[in-house]
Design an enzyme around this catalytic site. Structure first.
Site, PDB file in Angstrom:
ATOM      1  N   GLU A 107      -5.028   2.531  -3.665  1.00 40.52           N
ATOM      2  CA  GLU A 107      -3.562   2.543  -3.687  1.00 40.52           C
ATOM      3  C   GLU A 107      -2.978   1.210  -3.237  1.00 40.52           C
ATOM      4  O   GLU A 107      -1.787   1.121  -2.938  1.00 40.52           O
ATOM      5  CB  GLU A 107      -3.030   3.675  -2.818  1.00 40.52           C
ATOM      6  CG  GLU A 107      -3.283   3.527  -1.323  1.00 40.52           C
ATOM      7  CD  GLU A 107      -4.632   4.074  -0.893  1.00 40.52           C
ATOM      8  OE1 GLU A 107      -4.802   4.333   0.309  1.00 40.52           O
ATOM      9  OE2 GLU A 107      -5.523   4.243  -1.754  1.00 40.52           O
ATOM     10  N   TYR A 159       9.917 -12.013 -12.469  1.00 42.43           N
ATOM     11  CA  TYR A 159       9.984 -13.170 -11.570  1.00 42.43           C
ATOM     12  C   TYR A 159       8.731 -14.047 -11.659  1.00 42.43           C
ATOM     13  O   TYR A 159       8.394 -14.745 -10.701  1.00 42.43           O
ATOM     14  CB  TYR A 159      10.197 -12.691 -10.128  1.00 42.43           C
ATOM     15  CG  TYR A 159      11.500 -11.958  -9.945  1.00 42.43           C
ATOM     16  CD1 TYR A 159      12.701 -12.660  -9.828  1.00 42.43           C
ATOM     17  CD2 TYR A 159      11.528 -10.559  -9.886  1.00 42.43           C
ATOM     18  CE1 TYR A 159      13.902 -11.968  -9.654  1.00 42.43           C
ATOM     19  CE2 TYR A 159      12.716  -9.872  -9.721  1.00 42.43           C
ATOM     20  CZ  TYR A 159      13.904 -10.582  -9.611  1.00 42.43           C
ATOM     21  OH  TYR A 159      15.098  -9.917  -9.446  1.00 42.43           O
ATOM     22  N   ASP A 194       0.861  -1.186   0.000  1.00 36.75           N
ATOM     23  CA  ASP A 194       0.000   0.000   0.000  1.00 36.75           C
ATOM     24  C   ASP A 194       0.898   1.237   0.000  1.00 36.75           C
ATOM     25  O   ASP A 194       1.963   1.255   0.651  1.00 36.75           O
ATOM     26  CB  ASP A 194      -0.890  -0.013   1.237  1.00 36.75           C
ATOM     27  CG  ASP A 194      -1.812   1.193   1.301  1.00 36.75           C
ATOM     28  OD1 ASP A 194      -2.919   1.099   0.734  1.00 36.75           O
ATOM     29  OD2 ASP A 194      -1.419   2.202   1.899  1.00 36.75           O
ATOM     30  N   ASN A 253      -2.646  13.152  -2.362  1.00 38.20           N
ATOM     31  CA  ASN A 253      -3.766  13.651  -3.163  1.00 38.20           C
ATOM     32  C   ASN A 253      -4.192  15.040  -2.712  1.00 38.20           C
ATOM     33  O   ASN A 253      -4.436  15.934  -3.539  1.00 38.20           O
ATOM     34  CB  ASN A 253      -4.950  12.693  -3.077  1.00 38.20           C
ATOM     35  CG  ASN A 253      -4.958  11.682  -4.208  1.00 38.20           C
ATOM     36  OD1 ASN A 253      -4.319  11.882  -5.227  1.00 38.20           O
ATOM     37  ND2 ASN A 253      -5.688  10.591  -4.026  1.00 38.20           N
ATOM     38  N   ARG A 265       6.678  -9.594 -14.119  1.00 39.60           N
ATOM     39  CA  ARG A 265       7.138 -10.257 -15.342  1.00 39.60           C
ATOM     40  C   ARG A 265       8.531 -10.867 -15.148  1.00 39.60           C
ATOM     41  O   ARG A 265       8.815 -11.957 -15.632  1.00 39.60           O
ATOM     42  CB  ARG A 265       7.175  -9.258 -16.493  1.00 39.60           C
ATOM     43  CG  ARG A 265       5.798  -8.884 -17.026  1.00 39.60           C
ATOM     44  CD  ARG A 265       5.912  -7.837 -18.119  1.00 39.60           C
ATOM     45  NE  ARG A 265       4.596  -7.542 -18.688  1.00 39.60           N
ATOM     46  CZ  ARG A 265       4.398  -6.592 -19.614  1.00 39.60           C
ATOM     47  NH1 ARG A 265       5.434  -5.847 -20.035  1.00 39.60           N
ATOM     48  NH2 ARG A 265       3.189  -6.389 -20.087  1.00 39.60           N
ATOM     49  N   ASP A 293      -2.630  10.141  -9.374  1.00 36.60           N
ATOM     50  CA  ASP A 293      -2.725   9.098 -10.408  1.00 36.60           C
ATOM     51  C   ASP A 293      -1.357   8.737 -10.956  1.00 36.60           C
ATOM     52  O   ASP A 293      -1.073   7.569 -11.281  1.00 36.60           O
ATOM     53  CB  ASP A 293      -3.624   9.570 -11.544  1.00 36.60           C
ATOM     54  CG  ASP A 293      -5.087   9.634 -11.143  1.00 36.60           C
ATOM     55  OD1 ASP A 293      -5.434   9.055 -10.094  1.00 36.60           O
ATOM     56  OD2 ASP A 293      -5.888  10.260 -11.874  1.00 36.60           O
ATOM     57  N   HIS A 342      -5.185  15.182  -7.510  1.00 34.46           N
ATOM     58  CA  HIS A 342      -5.435  13.817  -7.961  1.00 34.46           C
ATOM     59  C   HIS A 342      -4.610  13.438  -9.200  1.00 34.46           C
ATOM     60  O   HIS A 342      -4.305  12.268  -9.396  1.00 34.46           O
ATOM     61  CB  HIS A 342      -6.927  13.635  -8.260  1.00 34.46           C
ATOM     62  CG  HIS A 342      -7.775  13.653  -7.036  1.00 34.46           C
ATOM     63  ND1 HIS A 342      -7.874  12.578  -6.176  1.00 34.46           N
ATOM     64  CD2 HIS A 342      -8.550  14.643  -6.474  1.00 34.46           C
ATOM     65  CE1 HIS A 342      -8.693  12.858  -5.180  1.00 34.46           C
ATOM     66  NE2 HIS A 342      -9.117  14.126  -5.328  1.00 34.46           N
TER      67      HIS A 342
END
Length: 567
Positions: free
Chosen positions: A481, A471, A437, A445, A469, A454, A450
């Site tokens: 989040e 591993y 997290d 934010n 990808r 993003d 925002h």
């Protein structure tokens, strides 16, 4: 009674015979005169008169259209009178008498055809007609010379009897005339008919020839039309085969395999390759599928040079259809060493973000000659099928992947999570889940907006994708989040090392905003089955609990799940 056409035929034949005979008789008499036989002059006069009558008959028969029966009978009767007079010349030579008698019998027989032998009264008139000339001449001679010639009467009686017998036989064998006509017709090869009938036959013959010529042309056109129909049917059959193959899959790679196989088999080709380039939202994708026959002599080196994005882009950029009828392997460097003679390379626009290059090859020369329209239609069907697969892939991506980060979303994770667990438990292999997290994301934010928030989420998602990808993990945006990475067949130690590397990269990354340099941090929780979690159903909750511990203990750290920390 013979038909008028048959009678005309016989009259012309007899007229020709009479002309030949009288000509020979005149030559015969002239030869005697040349050798001093002057006493034959009277006979020559008689023969000349008979020749004049024969010539008149010849002219009327051959050149007059309306030569009626009465005139014919008059001429024939005159012939008989002259011949009868010649027979009564006692000072004539023996040969002359024989010739005159033979001629008399011939003309008598010819005269019979002027009468209808099927009628009794006509027969009587025929006998009177043929016998009366000689009888009349005989009596005139007796009166003029005042002598009784018994021999002459015997001859007259014999001649009458002979004529009656001949005519009676003719009456009984009336078909003889028709047989005789057919025989003459077969010998001459053509029946003598009137000029009008001959012209009519010629006109009919010309019409038949024209009709036959027209029929030949129509037959040729029909053959061409039939060949076109057969070709169209074959093309429709090929298109149906490829359309059916396109319906077997919506996954682009599998679809290309089905299409290349169906195209090669249905068109009896030796090489087929479809190269597809897509570029959507900055993601470049290259898919391909190739099939080749043993006779093509294509090897892996040829495919390695053709199944590349650069090869496809070069021909797509050119934009022109390239068709080679012979020696294609010598023209296209990537095909060198192969046995391909004919080649068709067609670039195609699949949609606004996708292009294709379709390659067809054959070991035969001129394999694609005059097939441009069919190939254009075929490639349209193939492009449509590929576009459908791309659209399906796009829709699938939209349904299964997060629009902001490009990694799988929570819905997709929930749909496959149990199957991942089942595979691991069935294979008795470990399964490790990490959940992280972004720390203090609400403050980011609220402080920077925002849009910047993003950007942070996108960066974390792309970072999770790269490590996933690298591993063999499955990264997922779990919500807001929060992110999950599932690592099948990896234990806690391996995943912990990977997370240490990823955590370091994220927390040291610098974001520039409003001339400020901002860094972020994440809290990570790790749980592994069966190492520290005996129940797979509790594995996700265990990772979440471990992440909660990381946040509780100061954030920006990695926590391994165990029973002790949860106590």
């Amino acid at each position: 009674m013979l038909s008028r056409e048959d009678l005309l035929l016989f009259e012309r034949k007899f007229s020709d015979i009479n002309m030949i005979a009288i000509s020979m008789i005149l030559v015969y008499y002239l030869l005697f005169i040349m050798f001093g036989k002057v006493y034959l002059v009277d006979e020559i006069y008689t023969a000349a008169g008979f020749a004049a009558v024969v010539l008149a008959d010849f002219i009327f028969i051959h050149f007059l259209k309306n030569y009626n029966d009465n005139l014919k009978k008059i001429l024939k009767y005159g012939m008989l009178l002259l011949l009868g007079w010649a027979l009564l010349q006692t000072d004539s030579m023996l040969y002359s008498t024989i010739i005159a008698m033979a001629f008399y019998f011939s003309v008598t027989f010819q005269s019979l055809f002027l009468f209808d032998i099927t009628e009794p009264y006509s027969r009587i008139w025929a006998v009177i007609f043929t016998c009366s000339p000689f009888s009349l001449i005989c009596f005139i001679d007796m009166i003029l010379k005042d002598q009784n010639n018994f021999l002459i009467f015997i001859i007259v009686i014999a001649l009458c009897m002979f004529s009656a017998v001949i005519y009676n036989i003719t009456c009984r064998l009336s078909e003889f005339a028709l047989l005789f006509y057919n025989k003459i017709n077969s010998l001459n090869g053509i029946a003598a008919v009137s000029k009008e009938e001959s012209d009519s036959i010629k006109i009919q013959k010309d019409k038949l020839e024209q009709i036959n010529e027209q029929l030949s042309i129509e037959r040729f056109k029909f053959k061409q039309a039939n060949e076109i129909i057969l070709k169209n049917n074959e093309e429709i059959k090929i298109q149906n085969t490829i359309v059916n193959a396109a319906a077997k899959a919506l996954d682009l790679k599998k679809l290309l395999e089905y299409l290349t196989e169906a195209t090669m088999v249905s068109m009896k080709l030796d090489f087929v390759s479809f190269l597809i380039l897509t570029d959507e939202e900055g993601e470049r994708r290259f898919e391909y599928s190739s099939k080749y026959s043993r006779a093509s002599s294509i090897d892996t080196s040829n495919l390695e040079r053709m199944e590349t994005r650069s090869f496809a882009e070069a021909y797509i950029k050119n934009g022109a259809v390239i068709e080679l009828s012979r020696d294609a392997s010598q023209t296209i460097n990537e095909l060198s060493g192969s046995n391909i003679h004919s080649m068709n390379l067609t670039p195609a626009v699949i949609n606004e973000n996708s292009m294709g290059l379709y390659l067809l090859g054959s070991i035969n020369e001129n394999a694609f000659l005059n097939n441009q329209n069919f190939l254009k239609s075929l490639f349209n069907h193939i492009s449509l099928a590929i576009n459908n697969a791309i659209l399906y892939s796009r829709m699938h991506t939209m349904a299964t992947k997060d629009g902001l980060t490009g990694i799988y979303n929570r819905r997709y994770f929930n749909s496959i999570y149990q199957s991942i667990i089942h595979r691991c438990t069935s294979n008795q292999s470990p399964l490790t889940i990490i959940l992280f997290d972004i720390d203090k994301f609400k403050g980011i934010n609220d402080t920077y907006g925002h849009i910047f928030g993003d950007k942070v989420i996108r960066y974390c998602g792309q970072t999770a994708l790269r490590y996933g990808r690298k591993y063999n993990g499955l990264p997922v945006r779990y919500g807001g989040e929060e992110f999950i990475i599932v690592f099948p067949k990896k234990n806690t130690a391996v995943v912990n090392a990977v997370m240490e590397e990823m955590h370091t990269e994220i927390k040291t990354h610098i974001f520039n905003i409003e001339e400020k340099q901002i860094s972020i941090n994440i809290s990570i929780g790790i749980a592994s089955y069966p190492e520290n979690c005996r129940n797979t159903d509790e594995l996700l909750n265990a990772a979440d609990s471990a992440m909660y511990v990381s946040k509780k203990n100061g954030r920006g750290r990695i926590t391994l799940y165990n029973q002790d920390i949860m106590a």
